[in-house]
Design an enzyme around this catalytic site. Structure first.
Site, mmCIF file in Angstrom:
data_model
loop_
_atom_site.group_PDB
_atom_site.id
_atom_site.type_symbol
_atom_site.label_atom_id
_atom_site.label_comp_id
_atom_site.label_asym_id
_atom_site.label_seq_id
_atom_site.Cartn_x
_atom_site.Cartn_y
_atom_site.Cartn_z
ATOM 1 N N SER A 64 3.712 -20.805 7.200
ATOM 2 C CA SER A 64 2.762 -21.339 6.217
ATOM 3 C C SER A 64 3.224 -22.598 5.498
ATOM 4 C CB SER A 64 2.424 -20.272 5.181
ATOM 5 O OG SER A 64 1.513 -19.376 5.751
ATOM 6 N N LYS A 67 1.155 -25.553 6.046
ATOM 7 C CA LYS A 67 -0.120 -25.754 5.334
ATOM 8 C C LYS A 67 -0.050 -26.962 4.395
ATOM 9 C CE LYS A 67 -1.207 -20.850 5.764
ATOM 10 N NZ LYS A 67 -1.225 -19.520 5.134
ATOM 11 N N TYR A 191 -4.583 -23.689 14.148
ATOM 12 C CA TYR A 191 -3.869 -22.999 13.060
ATOM 13 C C TYR A 191 -2.603 -22.295 13.560
ATOM 14 C CZ TYR A 191 -2.841 -19.577 9.442
ATOM 15 O OH TYR A 191 -2.185 -18.812 8.506
ATOM 16 N N TYR A 243 1.490 -17.312 -2.688
ATOM 17 C CA TYR A 243 0.501 -16.228 -2.693
ATOM 18 C C TYR A 243 0.499 -15.540 -4.054
ATOM 19 C CZ TYR A 243 1.298 -17.212 2.180
ATOM 20 O OH TYR A 243 1.462 -17.853 3.368
ATOM 21 N N VAL A 261 6.147 -16.998 6.282
ATOM 22 C CA VAL A 261 6.669 -15.686 6.678
ATOM 23 C C VAL A 261 7.833 -15.759 7.677
ATOM 24 C CG1 VAL A 261 4.615 -14.290 6.153
ATOM 25 C CG2 VAL A 261 4.859 -15.334 8.412
#
Ligand code: GLU
Length: 309
Positions: A64, A67, A191, A243, A261
């Site tokens: 991530s 991103k 993605y 998060y 992760v």
């Protein structure tokens, strides 16, 4: 002058007995194979210093953290109109939550939860074949890191394609609400490949320098985004980068950061430098357990928290 190498060495020595703590992500089979007993950290400063410790030269799956780079590309492509498709508020839910997306009619809370990132990938995909969009991202990351050797790990991308049922659910949901322009398979192809970018702490810290240095890489002189855009991406990383652990990370570390992760975290000390840390074992909310501890130690020892020293 702060001796950053001595600080990194000190953190490494203190954390050494704990290396291996946490639980590697096992919902992506290829990530479950990673040896948890690894730890690396790099600081790249806006003055051009680079300091590393431990396994900082080993490439890992940035997941991530990608991103942040995709968001930079999407903002470059469509600017502020991106915010019609994605919000800018912390989610307070897990990274792959579906509940909130239904309640909020297909508009994800922010670009760093999975649903938001999938919408951002859809934006970057527009006008391209999926393969070209992936190529655009890879070129961009190589450019900001000034390193042509960065690659995408196809095994990780394939592994996630085979098991990413929740991401398919999120994408289908958004498509149903009209918040995806392209076929779900194409968007997720982009993605999953962006998440499978493989980078070392050394490469990642250099890649994040533009966020620490008002939008330009001070080592290469490459201008990447405007100072205002860099500031805003940092704000999103601070509020949404971990998060539902974002508040806790701000409380303990006090730096904009984005976790993945794969066990990596990219943190930004505006005006000072960019820090990458990697240790594959994750805590309960899916962020690197020792990575967060190491950053807390670094912030305490340098006084780099954006909230004061
Ligand atoms: N590729 C992962 C997923 O979509 C990214 C999650 C993360 O790094 O937090 O599940």
């Amino acid at each position: 002058m702060t001796d950053l190498q001595a600080i990194l060495d000190g953190i490494y020595t203190e954390l050494s007995p704990r290396i291996g703590e946490g639980k590697v992500a096992d919902y992506i089979p290829e990530l479950a194979k990673v040896d948890p007993k690894q730890f690396g950290m790099t600081i790249a400063t806006v003055n051009g210093e680079v300091h590393s410790v431990g396994d900082a030269g080993i490439a890992f799956s940035i997941q991530s953290i990608s991103k942040v780079f995709m968001l930079t590309l999407a903002l470059g492509k469509i600017g502020e109109s991106l915010w019609k498709r994605v919000g800018r508020e912390p989610s307070g839910t897990s990274f792959n939550s579906i509940v909130q997306l239904e309640r909020e009619e297909g508009i994800p809370r922010n670009p760093f939860i999975n649903a938001g990132a999938i919408a951002v990938s859809d934006v970057v995909l527009s006008g391209h074949a999926p393969r070209e969009a992936i190529g655009e991202l890879l070129r961009f990351v190589r450019y900001v890191a000034d390193d042509e050797s960065i690659t995408i790990d196809d095994r990780v991308a394939r592994s996630e394609t085979q098991t990413g049922f929740r991401n398919f659910a999120l994408a289908n949901f958004m498509r149903a609400y009209g918040n995806l322009d392209h076929p779900v398979e194409h968007v997720l192809g982009v993605y999953f490949h962006q998440c499978a970018l493989s980078m070392s702490c050394q490469q990642l810290a250099k890649a994040g320098l533009y966020l620490a240095a008002r939008g330009s890489n001070p080592i290469t002189g490459h201008s990447v985004v405007s100072p205002k855009r860099a500031r805003r991406i940092n704000a999103l990383m601070l509020t949404c980068g971990h998060y539902d652990g974002s508040g806790d990370f701000a409380y303990h570390v006090g730096l904009p950061g984005k976790s993945g992760v794969g066990g990596g975290i990219l943190a930004v000390a505006p005006g000072i430098g960019s820090i990458a840390v990697w240790s594959p074992g994750l805590n309960k909310v899916g962020n690197s357990q020792l990575g967060a501890v190491a950053l807390e130690m670094l912030a305490a020892r340098t006084g780099w928290s954006v909230f004061g020293d």
